[in-house]
Design a protein around this motif. Structure first.
Motif, PDB file in Angstrom:
ATOM      1  N   ASN A 188       0.839  -1.199   0.000  1.00 60.02           N
ATOM      2  CA  ASN A 188       0.000   0.000   0.000  1.00 60.02           C
ATOM      3  C   ASN A 188       0.872   1.246   0.000  1.00 60.02           C
ATOM      4  N   SER A 189       0.416   2.286  -0.708  1.00 61.91           N
ATOM      5  CA  SER A 189       1.144   3.553  -0.765  1.00 61.91           C
ATOM      6  C   SER A 189       0.588   4.525   0.273  1.00 61.91           C
ATOM      7  N   TYR A 190       1.492   5.173   1.044  1.00 63.59           N
ATOM      8  CA  TYR A 190       1.074   6.145   2.033  1.00 63.59           C
ATOM      9  C   TYR A 190       1.968   7.386   1.943  1.00 63.59           C
ATOM     10  N   SER A 191       1.364   8.557   2.015  1.00 66.82           N
ATOM     11  CA  SER A 191       2.112   9.813   1.952  1.00 66.82           C
ATOM     12  C   SER A 191       2.901  10.031   3.234  1.00 66.82           C
ATOM     13  N   LEU A 192       4.074  10.631   3.093  1.00 63.72           N
ATOM     14  CA  LEU A 192       4.899  10.989   4.238  1.00 63.72           C
ATOM     15  C   LEU A 192       4.478  12.354   4.769  1.00 63.72           C
ATOM     16  N   THR A 193       4.296  12.463   6.059  1.00 67.75           N
ATOM     17  CA  THR A 193       3.790  13.701   6.650  1.00 67.75           C
ATOM     18  C   THR A 193       4.850  14.498   7.410  1.00 67.75           C
ATOM     19  N   GLY A 194       6.004  13.904   7.663  1.00 68.67           N
ATOM     20  CA  GLY A 194       6.997  14.558   8.519  1.00 68.67           C
ATOM     21  C   GLY A 194       8.001  15.389   7.757  1.00 68.67           C
ATOM     22  N   PRO A 195       9.060  15.836   8.450  1.00 69.44           N
ATOM     23  CA  PRO A 195      10.120  16.631   7.824  1.00 69.44           C
ATOM     24  C   PRO A 195      10.781  15.870   6.684  1.00 69.44           C
ATOM     25  N   ALA A 196      11.193  16.616   5.626  1.00 68.05           N
ATOM     26  CA  ALA A 196      11.688  15.972   4.415  1.00 68.05           C
ATOM     27  C   ALA A 196      13.204  15.893   4.327  1.00 68.05           C
ATOM     28  N   PHE A 197      13.931  16.800   4.985  1.00 71.61           N
ATOM     29  CA  PHE A 197      15.381  16.851   4.827  1.00 71.61           C
ATOM     30  C   PHE A 197      16.083  16.093   5.943  1.00 71.61           C
ATOM     31  N   GLU A 198      16.829  15.066   5.565  1.00 68.33           N
ATOM     32  CA  GLU A 198      17.560  14.222   6.507  1.00 68.33           C
ATOM     33  C   GLU A 198      16.720  13.906   7.743  1.00 68.33           C
ATOM     34  N   PRO A 199      15.534  13.324   7.553  1.00 75.58           N
ATOM     35  CA  PRO A 199      14.633  13.082   8.693  1.00 75.58           C
ATOM     36  C   PRO A 199      15.153  11.987   9.608  1.00 75.58           C
ATOM     37  N   ASP A 200      14.814  12.103  10.878  1.00 75.42           N
ATOM     38  CA  ASP A 200      15.163  11.038  11.821  1.00 75.42           C
ATOM     39  C   ASP A 200      14.053   9.999  11.908  1.00 75.42           C
ATOM     40  N   HIS A 201      12.979  10.191  11.123  1.00 81.80           N
ATOM     41  CA  HIS A 201      11.887   9.229  11.095  1.00 81.80           C
ATOM     42  C   HIS A 201      11.061   9.448   9.831  1.00 81.80           C
ATOM     43  N   TYR A 202      10.287   8.453   9.455  1.00 78.48           N
ATOM     44  CA  TYR A 202       9.234   8.597   8.462  1.00 78.48           C
ATOM     45  C   TYR A 202       7.906   8.477   9.209  1.00 78.48           C
ATOM     46  N   ALA A 203       6.937   9.304   8.835  1.00 77.34           N
ATOM     47  CA  ALA A 203       5.647   9.277   9.503  1.00 77.34           C
ATOM     48  C   ALA A 203       4.535   9.150   8.467  1.00 77.34           C
ATOM     49  N   ILE A 204       3.585   8.292   8.752  1.00 78.26           N
ATOM     50  CA  ILE A 204       2.410   8.120   7.898  1.00 78.26           C
ATOM     51  C   ILE A 204       1.161   8.194   8.771  1.00 78.26           C
ATOM     52  N   SER A 205       0.068   8.656   8.189  1.00 80.39           N
ATOM     53  CA  SER A 205      -1.214   8.678   8.883  1.00 80.39           C
ATOM     54  C   SER A 205      -2.208   7.943   8.010  1.00 80.39           C
ATOM     55  N   VAL A 206      -2.851   6.922   8.559  1.00 86.52           N
ATOM     56  CA  VAL A 206      -3.638   5.982   7.756  1.00 86.52           C
ATOM     57  C   VAL A 206      -5.068   5.899   8.290  1.00 86.52           C
ATOM     58  N   ARG A 207      -6.005   6.087   7.382  1.00 87.92           N
ATOM     59  CA  ARG A 207      -7.417   5.922   7.728  1.00 87.92           C
ATOM     60  C   ARG A 207      -7.802   4.451   7.632  1.00 87.92           C
ATOM     61  N   LEU A 208      -8.543   3.968   8.609  1.00 86.97           N
ATOM     62  CA  LEU A 208      -9.022   2.593   8.592  1.00 86.97           C
ATOM     63  C   LEU A 208     -10.153   2.464   7.584  1.00 86.97           C
ATOM     64  N   GLU A 209      -9.944   1.632   6.578  1.00 88.72           N
ATOM     65  CA  GLU A 209     -10.926   1.427   5.516  1.00 88.72           C
ATOM     66  C   GLU A 209     -11.523   0.033   5.654  1.00 88.72           C
ATOM     67  N   GLU A 210     -12.750  -0.036   6.122  1.00 94.84           N
ATOM     68  CA  GLU A 210     -13.376  -1.336   6.332  1.00 94.84           C
ATOM     69  C   GLU A 210     -13.607  -2.079   5.018  1.00 94.84           C
ATOM     70  N   SER A 211     -13.770  -1.323   3.916  1.00 93.25           N
ATOM     71  CA  SER A 211     -14.029  -1.960   2.630  1.00 93.25           C
ATOM     72  C   SER A 211     -12.754  -2.145   1.814  1.00 93.25           C
ATOM     73  N   GLY A 212     -11.589  -1.846   2.403  1.00 95.47           N
ATOM     74  CA  GLY A 212     -10.339  -1.946   1.667  1.00 95.47           C
ATOM     75  C   GLY A 212      -9.807  -3.364   1.606  1.00 95.47           C
ATOM     76  N   ARG A 213      -8.511  -3.485   1.222  1.00100.31           N
ATOM     77  CA  ARG A 213      -7.905  -4.796   1.023  1.00100.31           C
ATOM     78  C   ARG A 213      -7.209  -5.320   2.272  1.00100.31           C
ATOM     79  N   GLY A 214      -7.318  -4.619   3.392  1.00103.67           N
ATOM     80  CA  GLY A 214      -6.725  -5.109   4.626  1.00103.67           C
ATOM     81  C   GLY A 214      -5.468  -4.391   5.043  1.00103.67           C
ATOM     82  N   GLY A 215      -4.883  -3.570   4.152  1.00104.41           N
ATOM     83  CA  GLY A 215      -3.645  -2.877   4.495  1.00104.41           C
ATOM     84  C   GLY A 215      -3.821  -1.881   5.609  1.00104.41           C
ATOM     85  N   SER A 216      -4.927  -1.137   5.603  1.00105.91           N
ATOM     86  CA  SER A 216      -5.130  -0.132   6.649  1.00105.91           C
ATOM     87  C   SER A 216      -5.325  -0.789   8.007  1.00105.91           C
TER      88      SER A 216
END
Length: 331
Positions: free
Chosen positions: A69-97
């Protein structure tokens, strides 16, 4: 191949992955979970362009195939100390959320290196940023960069009452440049005005449900916005009709592959032993793009531009089909 912490390695789909660790999970709303991922082997991760996404391997799907599954990165972009994603729970999706929502601190997560398909235009005089629902995630990344580099911007964020993610951060970053909406008609009316009020050289960026994006693209066109100044990113492809059966002719291999109704072209090719690099299998990431020699195409992806679709020389086999009985591929 075995994954090594913090070091990009090739995965089975032909991409590269990092093996990251969950450092924190936070419920932003009843339906949206924020996950912070770190590299246990080092302090920084690869930098990325604002608006980038990562492909996360979310366990396995039908038949034991890895689910990407593809998820957008929400945190700082330059030499980040972490990657952050925010994911909505989709009951009708394929199970990734659901898989993401079940993650616990300390879990290991295979994450692809960042990809950019929704970058800010650095020469823009002004940035008009519009988000619907969980579409705020890449917009938040744009906002961070705009604040950091002193760019002119404003944000219009529409969501259901009580379901706005990242509101505190947005208020802190944007101040009076943030406009929020919980009523659809108020949002539509204000956007109609906003599209007419922007200075020459403004670029429009949108992420949200297909209906919101398509409506704003149409209205921007009527308002005289050049296509080159309108940028958008959909969530993903929704449920698709089964489609008519067709034959894919592989010109290099000189073989025909039958693609039955309800079977994707990508699945049909793989069943014949034809390896095609792929990741999201949702028509979003662009990884599985194939060249087309001849034949009509029923484009169902959210990756190709209108001009690329009109050219008819490529297809995303994970979701798109032939618009006729036969499609010739340069394979």
């Amino acid at each position: 191949m075995t994954l090594t912490s913090g070091v990009p390695v090739r995965n089975s789909a032909g991409g590269t992955e990092l093996q990251l660790t969950v450092a924190e999970t936070i419920a932003l709303t009843p339906a949206v979970r924020h996950v912070r991922l770190v590299d246990p082997a080092g302090p920084t991760l690869p930098s990325f362009t604002p608006g980038s996404h990562v492909v996360v391997t979310c366990g396995t799907g039908p038949g034991g195939r890895p689910r990407h599954n593809s998820y957008s990165l929400t945190g700082p972009a330059f030499e980040p100390d972490h990657y952050a994603i925010s994911v909505r729970l989709e009951e009708s999706g394929r199970g990734g959320s659901q898989w993401v929502h079940d993650l616990q601190v300390g879990d290991r997560v295979p994450v692809g290196t960042p990809r950019s398909a929704f970058a800010p235009i650095l020469t823009a005089r002004h940035h008009l940023l519009v988000a619907g629902g969980i579409g705020i995630t890449p917009i938040l990344s744009h906002v961070r960069a705009a604040v950091q580099w002193g760019r002119s911007f404003e944000v219009h964020y529409a969501f259901r009452d009580g379901d706005g993610a990242h509101l505190d951060e947005l208020h802190d970053l944007c101040g009076p440049r943030l406009y929020i909406y919980t009523a659809r008609e108020v949002f539509r009316k204000r956007m109609g005005q906003a599209l007419l009020e922007q200075p020459i050289g403004t670029h429009l960026y949108m992420c949200g449900p297909t209906g919101l994006v398509d409506d704003l693209c149409e209205r921007a066109g009527r308002a005289g916005w050049p296509d080159a100044r309108v940028h958008y990113e959909h969530f993903r492809v929704g449920d698709l009709d089964l489609g008519e059966p067709f034959t894919a002719h592989l010109t290099r291999r000189v073989i025909d592959v039958t693609v039955d109704s309800g079977v994707s072209l990508l699945d049909a090719l793989e069943s014949r032993g034809v390896a095609v690099p792929n990741l999201c299998r949702q028509g979003v990431c662009g990884e599985c793009r194939l060249p087309v020699m001849s034949g009509g195409i029923d484009h169902r992806d959210l990756y190709l531009s209108a001009a690329e679709k009109e050219a008819g020389d490529c297809v995303m086999p994970c979701v798109s089909r032939a618009n006729g009985p036969r499609l010739e591929l340069d394979l």
